[in-house]
Each structure stands twice: as C-alpha cells, then as structure tokens.
Design a protein around this motif. Structure first.
Motif, PDB file in Angstrom:
ATOM      1  N   GLN A 403       0.826  -1.213   0.000  1.00  0.00           N
ATOM      2  CA  GLN A 403       0.000   0.000   0.000  1.00  0.00           C
ATOM      3  C   GLN A 403       0.859   1.263   0.000  1.00  0.00           C
ATOM      4  N   LEU A 404       1.983   1.220   0.713  1.00  0.00           N
ATOM      5  CA  LEU A 404       2.903   2.350   0.690  1.00  0.00           C
ATOM      6  C   LEU A 404       3.469   2.559  -0.711  1.00  0.00           C
ATOM      7  N   GLU A 405       3.766   1.457  -1.407  1.00  0.00           N
ATOM      8  CA  GLU A 405       4.268   1.580  -2.776  1.00  0.00           C
ATOM      9  C   GLU A 405       3.208   2.170  -3.700  1.00  0.00           C
ATOM     10  N   ASP A 406       1.952   1.795  -3.479  1.00  0.00           N
ATOM     11  CA  ASP A 406       0.859   2.410  -4.244  1.00  0.00           C
ATOM     12  C   ASP A 406       0.849   3.922  -4.045  1.00  0.00           C
ATOM     13  N   TYR A 407       1.066   4.346  -2.816  1.00  0.00           N
ATOM     14  CA  TYR A 407       1.087   5.779  -2.533  1.00  0.00           C
ATOM     15  C   TYR A 407       2.254   6.465  -3.246  1.00  0.00           C
ATOM     16  N   LEU A 408       3.428   5.852  -3.205  1.00  0.00           N
ATOM     17  CA  LEU A 408       4.583   6.452  -3.878  1.00  0.00           C
ATOM     18  C   LEU A 408       4.347   6.551  -5.387  1.00  0.00           C
ATOM     19  N   LEU A 409       3.712   5.536  -5.968  1.00  0.00           N
ATOM     20  CA  LEU A 409       3.401   5.596  -7.402  1.00  0.00           C
ATOM     21  C   LEU A 409       2.379   6.686  -7.700  1.00  0.00           C
ATOM     22  N   SER A 410       1.472   6.935  -6.771  1.00  0.00           N
ATOM     23  CA  SER A 410       0.511   8.026  -6.991  1.00  0.00           C
ATOM     24  C   SER A 410       1.224   9.375  -7.031  1.00  0.00           C
ATOM     25  N   LEU A 411       2.301   9.533  -6.243  1.00  0.00           N
ATOM     26  CA  LEU A 411       3.106  10.751  -6.327  1.00  0.00           C
ATOM     27  C   LEU A 411       3.778  10.846  -7.691  1.00  0.00           C
ATOM     28  N   GLY A 412       4.275   9.718  -8.190  1.00  0.00           N
ATOM     29  CA  GLY A 412       4.875   9.711  -9.519  1.00  0.00           C
ATOM     30  C   GLY A 412       3.874  10.052 -10.602  1.00  0.00           C
ATOM     31  N   TRP A 413       2.644   9.586 -10.464  1.00  0.00           N
ATOM     32  CA  TRP A 413       1.594   9.907 -11.444  1.00  0.00           C
ATOM     33  C   TRP A 413       1.334  11.418 -11.472  1.00  0.00           C
ATOM     34  N   ARG A 414       1.217  12.018 -10.272  1.00  0.00           N
ATOM     35  CA  ARG A 414       0.988  13.474 -10.212  1.00  0.00           C
ATOM     36  C   ARG A 414       2.176  14.244 -10.780  1.00  0.00           C
ATOM     37  N   PHE A 415       3.359  13.705 -10.536  1.00  0.00           N
ATOM     38  CA  PHE A 415       4.572  14.338 -11.080  1.00  0.00           C
ATOM     39  C   PHE A 415       4.528  14.345 -12.611  1.00  0.00           C
ATOM     40  N   LEU A 416       4.166  13.228 -13.227  1.00  0.00           N
ATOM     41  CA  LEU A 416       4.114  13.153 -14.687  1.00  0.00           C
ATOM     42  C   LEU A 416       2.969  13.981 -15.255  1.00  0.00           C
ATOM     43  N   GLU A 417       1.857  14.059 -14.546  1.00  0.00           N
ATOM     44  CA  GLU A 417       0.724  14.853 -15.029  1.00  0.00           C
ATOM     45  C   GLU A 417       1.065  16.339 -15.082  1.00  0.00           C
ATOM     46  N   ARG A 418       1.893  16.782 -14.124  1.00  0.00           N
ATOM     47  CA  ARG A 418       2.264  18.212 -14.110  1.00  0.00           C
ATOM     48  C   ARG A 418       3.385  18.522 -15.087  1.00  0.00           C
TER      49      ARG A 418
END
Length: 451
Positions: A403-418
């Motif tokens: 679940q922590l890894e899911d959270y870190l990937l969500s940060l990466g998703w927001r990073f790529l979206e911006r």
C-alpha cells in the motif's frame, strides 16, 4: 383368378406385400410362395409350374430387396498392438522369439497416437493434482487458465534462453491483438534482442513483440496478433492480496500444460533477494517456468503476479502496483516513483514478543521499521539509521508495504501529469523515532523520481 401359364413376374399386390414387410424374413417369403402357388397352381411335383413359382418368388424377393437402404459403413478403429501369448512350450528358442516380437510390438505401441490422449496420458506435473483437488477448485482454475500463456526468449539459432509464464492483460478485437504481461526476466540482462515466442493454451506458438519492460518492478509487456480469434479470455482482476490469504499460483509449461500450486501469503514482510520491500511472500514453491504467472484468489480473481527470485520463498507483486505501472507507461511512456533510499518493514508484522517490547518501552504501536539505508543517500545524510522507526510517512502509519508503494506511485503519477522537469523532486514528511536516543524528529526528505 389363376394366372396364365406364361406369367413370369409377380402381380402388383404380391410385390406390395414384399415391399411392406421385412424382405429377408422367413414368414414373408412363405407368404409370397403361397401367393405364387395360388396364382400358378399345380403340385410340387409339376416341374414346369414349380420353376415358374420359384421365378415369381425370386423376382418378388429381389425387387423388394433392391428397395432396401444400404447398410451404413462403420469405420471400426484398428486394434492396438498387442504382444502374443507366452509360448506354452517354454522352450528357449520360442521364448527368445517371443521376446523379440514383444519388443517390436512395444515400439509400435510407443508410436500409437492414442497414447497421447488426455484420457490416457499421465499428467506432466503431478503436484498440480495435490494442489487442485476439489471439483470447485478444478472448475475455478480451469476457467482462469484460459488467460495464461507460456513465454520463451529464443536465441537467433533457435535455442531457448529462458521460460516464463504470462497472462493476457487486454484484447483489441478490431486489430485482433492481445497484450501479454510477464516477468522482465524474459529479456533482462541479455546482450541482444531475443525472439519472443508465446505458446497459447491450444499449443499454437506465435511471436510476441516487446512493448516495454521495467526491471525495478520486474514486469514486461508483450503484444501478439492473429488473423483468427485467439483461444484466450481476459481474467477478472480482484483487490490486492492480504496476509494469510489462501491463493492459487498458475503457470503454463513449455508444452502448454497447465500447472498450479496452492498456498497462502505469509505473515511477514521486508526485503526480497533484490532488496525491494514492496513484495509479499508465498508459502508454496512455484512450478518450473512459473515466474510471471498469475496469483488468483478463491473466487478466480487475479490479485498479483508470482516471481521466483533469490531467497527462500517466492514473491508476489500486488495487482494494484502492476496495473498502475502499465497505465502510467501507456499514458506517459515511462514509470516514475520517488527514490527514498530506505528499506523497510512494518511494525504490524513484527514478531509479537518484539511488538510487546517496543510498545512497552517506546509506546510505538505502528509505523515502518528501517532495515537499511542506502549509502550516501539523502536519507542517510539527514540522520536516518537502521533500527529507527518511521512513525508516519506523509501521515501514513498503518499501511502495508504494498500500500505504501501504491502511494509512492501516486506521487509519480501526479509528477508526470504536471510535466515537471525530470530533475524535479518531491518532499516526503517523515516522523522518525530514534530508539537509542528515545527522541522523535520530523524530517523533510527531498527525493527525486526514478524511471
């Protein structure tokens, strides 16, 4: 009225009698003979009338028989090759000849195509029978198996380099192509681009095209196409695996044979053989070539992918991490995650006596235990040490490591979206407890994104 002496054929009513009954039966022939006697007359000693009556009967029977349908032709299968009986004499020469003939028959029997029928042949993997015993489990596994393929990397001269299992991830009906998910071990570390063969459940082999692979998460995505419909069906995807959950691990052998193992997800976490801490661990071994195979729950839903890596137990990568990585690559052509340089375990899965000690001595009931800190990393420079407990990770306290890894990937998703420059960083807010100093520090950890 009697027939004239030159009559050679039976009258219509006699012929109709022959057509309406069984022509070959004795009673029917007797009826025709009686009718002929009535028409022709005379005794059995009158040779001329006797021959005339015989002609009438034969004509009636012959015409009637010609109207019968032809008997169907039955193609009887040939008998299997069999050894002759042991010679009764028991003489040495006879026994030797018998042995020679039996060896010849055995060679013929080995070539008998009936020996390859699924009702005759022995299972290629006997452990599958122990793993999948009940009728319900067999139906469940058989249905899930329609999504599973065997994947091989091949050298230019045709030799097999590695074998893995894969499963269908998506299907494009118009283009008649499917995308197959497997392990990156199929291509990882090779000094040339191999040919990839995908063997389908019906043993047909088609070539796969590598779309991308990621060694950090150990996944690879292939594409196969066909002019006709592929014998595959999309699996159903479930929620993430849970500790203690009973699961099946499925694989497909080099000859398309289905293999399965039954086990549970172990109640421990931490580093795997490659020092990654977002994997879970299986209680059962994998079948040969099972890396990349799906892990399914007892409802038949895919909840992860299995890997055989360095270490005592096979690993599971949760399906949520896999699907996020695939979606991220399809949308952004890359996968981004923050590299924090920490290798962790959870307090939740700490051995119970140690849980009691950390609770009584330090009033800590949840969080992430630091197993290792990367040398010269930002985390090390900021004073995080092995044995510390990160009480909260951006406010997260009770998440499992997947679940922590899911959270870190969500940060990466927001990073790529911006669409931030690749050198940009993200700040993680950590509450770190030092068990030696009995102090808590709040640390802002800047981390870069890694592809």
């Amino acid at each position: 009225m009697a027939a004239s002496g030159d009559s050679t054929g039976p009258p219509a009513d006699v012929l109709e009698t022959a057509k309406s009954e069984d022509r070959g039966s004795v009673p029917n022939r007797r009826k025709i003979q009686a009718a002929a006697t009535e028409l022709v007359g005379g005794s059995n000693t009158d040779t001329g009338r006797k021959q005339q009556r015989r002609k009438m009967v034969d004509a009636a029977m012959g015409e009637g028989c010609s109207a019968l349908p032809a008997a169907p032709t039955i193609n009887t299968p040939p008998l299997p090759p069999r050894c002759p009986p042991f010679p009764k004499s028991g003489k040495r020469k006879a026994v030797r000849e018998w042995n020679i003939e039996c060896r010849r028959i055995s060679k013929l029997a080995a070539k008998d195509p009936r020996g390859n029928l699924p009702t005759v042949v022995k299972p290629k993997d006997p452990y599958t029978a122990d793993s999948v015993a009940s009728s319900r489990d067999k139906a469940l596994v058989r249905n899930a198996a329609r999504s599973i393929v065997n994947v091989s990397s091949i050298t230019p001269d045709g030799n097999v380099i590695r074998r893995c299992t894969g499963f269908i991830l998506s299907w494009h009906g118009t283009k008649k192509c499917a995308r197959i998910l497997t392990s990156s071990v199929i291509v990882r570390g090779l000094d040339h681009k191999p040919k990839l063969n995908v063997r389908l459940p019906n043993s047909i082999v088609t070539e796969g095209q590598l779309l991308f692979f990621n060694t950090h998460y150990d996944i690879a995505l292939l594409e196969i196409s066909s002019e006709s419909d592929l014998p595959l069906q999309l699996p159903s995807f479930g929620s993430n695996p849970n500790y203690g959950q009973e699961v099946f691990v499925l694989a497909r052998g080099e000859m398309s044979n289905l293999m399965a193992r039954h086990g549970s997800i172990l109640w421990f976490d931490g580093l795997d053989g490659f020092e990654r801490n977002y994997h879970m661990f299986l209680s059962c071994d994998l079948p040969g070539g099972g890396t990349g195979g799906p892990v399914i729950d007892h409802d038949g839903n895919v909840i992860g992918m299995a890997f055989k890596v360095i270490g005592p137990k096979p690993n599971i990568l949760a399906i949520s991490i896999i699907l996020t990585c695939i979606e991220m690559w399809l949308k952004f052509s890359r996968i981004a995650r923050p590299e924090h340089g920490l290798h962790l375990r959870t307090v939740e899965l700490l051995e119970v006596s140690l849980q009691e000690a950390i609770s009584l001595d330090h009033n800590i009931h949840s969080g992430y235990i630091v197993d290792k800190v990367d040398v010269d990393s930002t985390a090390e420079r900021l004073g995080i040490r092995y044995g510390d407990v990160i009480v909260s990770f951006d406010g997260l306290r009770t998440h499992t490591l997947p679940q922590l890894e899911d959270y870190l990937l969500s940060l990466g998703w927001r990073f790529l979206e911006r669409s931030i420059d690749s050198s940009s960083t993200v700040n993680l807010t950590l509450e770190v407890y030092d068990l030696l100093g009995h102090i808590t520090r709040n640390i802002t950890l800047p981390v870069e994104f890694s592809d």
